[in-house]
Design a protein around this motif. Structure first.
Motif, PDB file in Angstrom:
ATOM      1  N   GLY A  12      34.941  61.093  65.663  1.00 49.05           N
ATOM      2  CA  GLY A  12      36.203  60.198  65.546  1.00 49.05           C
ATOM      3  C   GLY A  12      36.350  58.552  65.357  1.00 49.05           C
ATOM      4  O   GLY A  12      35.201  57.896  65.922  1.00 49.05           O
ATOM      5  N   ALA A  40      39.339  63.113  68.502  1.00 48.76           N
ATOM      6  CA  ALA A  40      38.844  62.199  67.987  1.00 48.76           C
ATOM      7  C   ALA A  40      39.422  61.712  66.015  1.00 48.76           C
ATOM      8  O   ALA A  40      39.823  60.726  65.438  1.00 48.76           O
ATOM      9  N   GLN A  43      42.332  62.322  64.504  1.00 51.35           N
ATOM     10  CA  GLN A  43      43.326  61.195  64.636  1.00 51.35           C
ATOM     11  C   GLN A  43      43.328  60.494  63.539  1.00 51.35           C
ATOM     12  O   GLN A  43      44.007  59.988  62.865  1.00 51.35           O
ATOM     13  N   THR A  46      43.187  65.501  59.322  1.00 47.14           N
ATOM     14  CA  THR A  46      43.965  66.148  60.169  1.00 47.14           C
ATOM     15  C   THR A  46      43.706  67.731  60.751  1.00 47.14           C
ATOM     16  O   THR A  46      42.485  67.827  59.234  1.00 47.14           O
TER      17      THR A  46
END
Length: 401
Positions: A12, A40, A43, A46
């Motif tokens: 992330g 994360a 985010q 995708t």
């Protein structure tokens, strides 16, 4: 890299946006990719986009009941040829270093029996934080390979180390990890660096070895496919990536680490080990007294690591290579050392101050074996390491053919 499979774990961080390009480069070389996104990571890119690019479903959840009925996380962790973590955030590195397994990504990393390559990415202050550096040291000791981070401008507006390596750099590192070399499947033990023998808690006896030659040799052997255990004293150069690092301070600790690392197909003793240690080392810092008399130090001999392994009989590595750092009569002293220790080869070099070898970038070596002596022209230590690694690989291949 045709028909190789990579388990790509996307952490992330904003650098996750580089992963689509990395996936494109890998697929262009015929690599199959199983993508995994942390919560994360999803985010920033995708799962749908990553699945489309990879040509396979992107995994995100540990508790997928269908897959977990078949112990899915174990299957994913073992099916790949290499596990790549990009970006490897500070959080992911901390989980890896401490053996945590609270989500799919960290569980896969704990369950895998394959090589792991990480591409760190984080804020410069996070990268330099002592906790991150401790975690990095632990991961390197565990044999995790790293690529980057690079220095530059960051999305947060700061500048410094912390940018994830570019996709082309990660691709090159993946190629190196997946290369099938002549030493694939071989375990090679390499010692490197100096040892520090304490006088008291503050002072110690050491030498000028930087560890550069041993590090370069471990890296060259790794690139030929060997599984490396790297036992290193407190060297001034960082250890190579992608090997098991065992840090030590004293000759006694190095001796024990070497014994624990055996068995091995080859043992290369490039460390500059102290011959003696202080027998009457003080538990407290020694102080001057009013007479100005220096304290009397008593010495005792350290274990002879090279001789012990060379003469161990059953379980002896097929090839044992020692190093001889001499300041005079280099070939004669090294030839006598080989006979005395019982090793197969001695790599001799002149370390007198005017040679500039200790702490320098170049080396001139003479290889002494049963057939005689072979002197190589001066060259950078990296080239010495590559040439010596190729000679070691040829010898081990000949002995097993």
């Amino acid at each position: 890299m045709q028909r190789k499979r990579i388990l790509l774990i996307i952490g992330g961080g904003i650098a996750a946006v580089k992963c689509p390009e990395l996936i494109r480069l890998l697929r262009a070389e015929g690599v199959a990719i199983t993508p995994v996104l942390t919560e994360a990571g999803a985010q920033f890119v995708t799962p749908t986009a990553i699945s489309a690019l990879a040509g396979e479903a992107a995994h995100t959840a540990l508790f997928d009941l269908t897959r977990e009925a078949e112990i899915g996380h174990i299957q994913l962790s073992r099916a790949a040829d290499l596990v790549v973590v990009a970006p490897a955030t500070a959080d992911l590195m901390a989980k890896m270093a401490n053996g945590l397994a609270g989500d799919l990504a960290s569980t896969l990393l704990l369950a895998t029996d394959k090589k792991v390559l990480i591409a760190p990415s984080m804020n410069v202050r996070m990268w330099h934080h002592p906790a991150t550096q401790r975690n990095l040291t632990q991961l390197r000791e565990d044999g995790v390979a790293t690529i980057g981070p690079n220095a530059g401008d960051m999305a947060c507006g700061e500048h410094g180390l912390g940018r994830m390596a570019e996709p082309a750099e990660i691709l090159a590192a993946i190629r190196a990890q997946l290369a099938d070399g002549p030493l694939t499947g071989k375990h090679v033990l390499v010692t490197s660096g100096p040892t520090h023998e304490p006088i008291d808690p503050v002072r110690y006896i050491a030498n000028r070895s930087s560890g550069a030659q041993g590090t370069a040799l471990a890296r060259a052997l790794r690139d030929l496919g060997a599984n490396i255990t790297f036992v290193t004293g407190p060297a001034s150069v960082p250890p190579p990536e992608g090997v098991k690092v065992v840090p030590v301070e004293t000759a006694q600790q190095m001796f024990e680490a070497v014994q624990n690392a055996l068995p091995a197909d080859a043992a290369i003793f490039a460390a500059a080990v102290a011959d003696w240690r202080v027998a009457n080392a003080s538990a407290q810092k020694m102080k001057k007294d009013s007479t100005g008399t220096a304290p009397a130090l008593s010495f005792t001999e350290n274990p002879d690591i090279l001789a012990t392994v060379s003469q161990m009989g059953a379980g002896r590595p097929a090839l044992v290579v020692g190093f001889a750092a001499e300041t005079e009569n280099v070939q004669a002293h090294a030839t006598a050392k080989r006979a005395r220790k019982g090793c197969d080869w001695i790599v001799a070099n002149d370390v007198s101050p005017e040679s500039g070898v200790m702490g320098g970038a170049h080396n001139t070596v003479t290889i002494i074996d049963a057939a005689g002596a072979e002197t190589w022209a001066q060259m950078p230590k990296v080239q010495v390491a590559q040439k010596l690694a190729e000679r070691i690989a040829a010898q081990l291949t000949k002995e097993t053919s």
